[in-house]
Design a protein around this motif. Structure first.
Motif, PDB file in Angstrom:
ATOM      1  N   LYS A 186      43.064  55.056  59.909  1.00 56.27           N
ATOM      2  CA  LYS A 186      43.826  54.829  58.693  1.00 56.27           C
ATOM      3  C   LYS A 186      44.375  56.111  58.082  1.00 56.27           C
ATOM      4  CE  LYS A 186      44.864  51.403  55.880  1.00 56.27           C
ATOM      5  NZ  LYS A 186      45.646  50.284  56.311  1.00 56.27           N
ATOM      6  N   ASP A 187      43.609  57.208  58.190  1.00 56.79           N
ATOM      7  CA  ASP A 187      44.036  58.444  57.551  1.00 56.79           C
ATOM      8  C   ASP A 187      44.732  59.416  58.499  1.00 56.79           C
ATOM      9  OD1 ASP A 187      41.898  59.283  59.041  1.00 56.79           O
ATOM     10  OD2 ASP A 187      40.603  59.585  57.324  1.00 56.79           O
ATOM     11  N   LEU A 188      44.917  59.046  59.744  1.00 53.32           N
ATOM     12  CA  LEU A 188      45.650  59.806  60.751  1.00 53.32           C
ATOM     13  C   LEU A 188      45.086  61.197  61.038  1.00 53.32           C
ATOM     14  CD1 LEU A 188      49.296  58.848  59.767  1.00 53.32           C
ATOM     15  CD2 LEU A 188      47.833  57.800  61.485  1.00 53.32           C
ATOM     16  N   TYR A 208      39.782  48.144  55.865  1.00 50.90           N
ATOM     17  CA  TYR A 208      40.004  49.274  54.960  1.00 50.90           C
ATOM     18  C   TYR A 208      39.118  49.163  53.718  1.00 50.90           C
ATOM     19  CZ  TYR A 208      42.238  52.592  51.852  1.00 50.90           C
ATOM     20  OH  TYR A 208      42.470  53.620  50.982  1.00 50.90           O
ATOM     21  N   GLU A 259      48.567  60.075  71.517  1.00 50.43           N
ATOM     22  CA  GLU A 259      47.678  59.927  70.369  1.00 50.43           C
ATOM     23  C   GLU A 259      47.099  58.524  70.383  1.00 50.43           C
ATOM     24  OE1 GLU A 259      45.428  60.502  67.264  1.00 50.43           O
ATOM     25  OE2 GLU A 259      46.825  62.109  67.747  1.00 50.43           O
ATOM     26  N   ALA A 309      43.963  57.004  65.926  1.00 51.01           N
ATOM     27  CA  ALA A 309      44.152  57.894  64.785  1.00 51.01           C
ATOM     28  C   ALA A 309      43.474  57.362  63.526  1.00 51.01           C
ATOM     29  CB  ALA A 309      45.638  58.116  64.520  1.00 51.01           C
TER      30      ALA A 309
END
Length: 78
Positions: free
Chosen positions: A75-77, A24, A70, A73
């Motif tokens: 970190k921010d989806l 991140y 899904e 995705a």
């Protein structure tokens, strides 16, 4: 070719403690890819809408009964 470099970096991250936080931090400070801009977010939402509309027209079951998986995705989806 860039995906190969990213794969090597991700492989290194997978072997160190705190890899998620390190990943991140790299995305935010080094690559400046997070957080995404409003324009990027809107583009992603538009793409998802088009996919959903296509499934509604061409899918084998109604969208309300469909099952989705899904993956990736991030970190921010988005």
């Amino acid at each position: 070719m860039r995906w190969k470099a990213k794969a090597v970096v991700q492989r290194v991250f997978s072997d160190v403690p705190g890899a998620e936080s390190l990943n991140y931090l790299c995305q935010k400070r080094v690559f400046r890819s997070l957080p995404v801009s409003d324009a990027t977010f809107s583009e992603s939402v538009g793409t998802a809408r088009r996919h959903l509309d296509t499934l509604a027209v061409h899918g084998s079951v109604p969208i309300e009964q469909a099952r989705f998986y899904e993956f990736g995705a991030g970190k921010d989806l988005i």
